[in-house]
Enzyme design. Structure first.
Site, PDB file in Angstrom:
ATOM      1  N   GLU A 203       3.845  -5.577   8.736  1.00  0.00           N
ATOM      2  CA  GLU A 203       2.526  -5.359   8.109  1.00  0.00           C
ATOM      3  C   GLU A 203       2.007  -6.648   7.451  1.00  0.00           C
ATOM      4  O   GLU A 203       0.804  -6.803   7.258  1.00  0.00           O
ATOM      5  CB  GLU A 203       2.598  -4.238   7.057  1.00  0.00           C
TER       6      GLU A 203
ATOM      7  N   HIS B 239      -1.874   4.469   9.850  1.00  0.00           N
ATOM      8  CA  HIS B 239      -0.498   4.893  10.140  1.00  0.00           C
ATOM      9  C   HIS B 239      -0.518   6.145  11.023  1.00  0.00           C
ATOM     10  O   HIS B 239      -0.104   7.225  10.602  1.00  0.00           O
ATOM     11  CB  HIS B 239       0.254   5.175   8.847  1.00  0.00           C
TER      12      HIS B 239
ATOM     13  N   HIS C 273       0.815  -1.229   0.000  1.00  0.00           N
ATOM     14  CA  HIS C 273       0.000   0.000   0.000  1.00  0.00           C
ATOM     15  C   HIS C 273       0.843   1.271   0.000  1.00  0.00           C
ATOM     16  O   HIS C 273       0.375   2.329   0.429  1.00  0.00           O
ATOM     17  CB  HIS C 273      -0.947  -0.016   1.208  1.00  0.00           C
TER      18      HIS C 273
END
Ligand code: DHB
Ligand code: FE
Length: 296
Positions: A244, A59, A12
């Site tokens: 992640e 984030h 991403h």
């Protein structure tokens, strides 16, 4: 009955969103990366879901050190693209599916996973970049994403983070939740983030192609082995932000599979079919990985 028919796995990287938004996709640096998603954009059109259950990480955008939910499900009707410091990305508002989200929350919590319920949340690059990669650029005013999206945020930013095993088991609970929803809905589950990358400290810029490709192999053919990777191995082998990747195990856990190994609860059925695999280095500081798996 609702059904999970496919899973999508993708990095991403925020710079991918910037390249799309600033019209740089045909530049030499970016062209090979975006070429890897040509198949995927067509596949999305040919296999349009009714709902996407999108596993990603925030984030420090909607959440901060003040509040750190391990697993948070977005139950709102809409989610605004977040301002991450340079204005919100010019992409459409994300429409939610409050009814299915509430049902999944009820079912998954009753299966003993403690979810945080989020009725208002802006969504950052972790969610919007995968949508752009898979669905192409949409006009923020006149365009729309192809279907409602349920955001599912996982804490992989602040320790302690959930283990890959817990994520894999949670995926199985999400599958059961979806399959107990009365309406006939075609649901895709996406696992996003990764692959190897480290953004700070002496090892900044770390990329580990061997680890990444072995992880992709395991995720496709032997998810039990992928679920057994301890969190410290992600950090050592794939860098501090490589953690992640545990989010990919939530999506994989929700897919069909022959029962294997330790987890009694793995859904039966045939192993999923690999529709697409792509790996590219680099995009910004990150190795980009991408898979599409279909339940057969
Ligand atoms: C980068 C990658 C990420 O996953 C992220 O969240 C932020 C930055 C990068 O490679 O620059
Ligand atoms: Fe990230």
């Amino acid at each position: 009955m609702a059904k999970i028919t496919a899973s999508v796995f993708t990095s991403h990287v925020p710079a991918i969103g910037a390249a799309l938004d600033l019209g740089k996709t045909q530049e030499d640096y970016w062209k090979p990366l975006f070429a890897g998603y040509d198949f995927s954009k067509q596949w999305m059109k040919d296999n349009k879901p009714d709902v996407i259950f999108l596993v990603y990480n925030d984030h420090a955008t909607a959440f901060s050190l003040e509040m750190i939910p391990t697993f948070a499900i977005g139950t709102a009707a809409q989610f605004q693209p977040a301002d991450e410091g340079w204005g919100p990305r010019p992409v459409p508002v994300v429409q939610g599916h409050p009814d299915l989200a509430a049902h999944i929350a009820q079912s998954v919590i009753q299966q003993d996973f403690d979810l945080t319920i989020v009725n208002k949340m802006d969504v950052d690059h972790g969610l919007t970049v995968p949508l752009s990669l898979m669905c192409g650029q949409q006009d923020p005013k006149t365009g729309a994403w192809p279907c409602p999206v349920i955001p599912f945020a996982v804490n992989v930013v602040q320790y302690p983070v959930p283990s890959g095993r817990r994520c894999y088991n949670l995926g199985q609970a999400i599958r059961k939740a979806v399959e107990s929803y009365d309406e006939d809905l075609n649901v895709h589950i996406w696992g996003t983030g990764g692959m190897s990358h480290q953004l700070q400290g002496p090892r900044a810029g770390l990329i580990n192609k061997e680890f990444d490709n072995a992880f992709l192999d395991k995720l496709i053919h032997d998810p039990e082995a992928a679920a057994s990777i301890p969190h410290i191995d992600y950090v050592r082998e794939a860098g501090s932000e490589g953690i992640e990747l545990v989010m990919w195990l939530i999506a994989r856990g929700a897919m069909s599979d022959v029962a294997r190994g330790a987890t009694a609860d793995v859904a039966g059925g045939k192993s999923p079919k690999l529709a697409h695999r792509f790996y590219h280095v680099p995009a910004s500081n990150t190795a980009v990985g991408h898979l599409i798996l279909e339940n057969t």
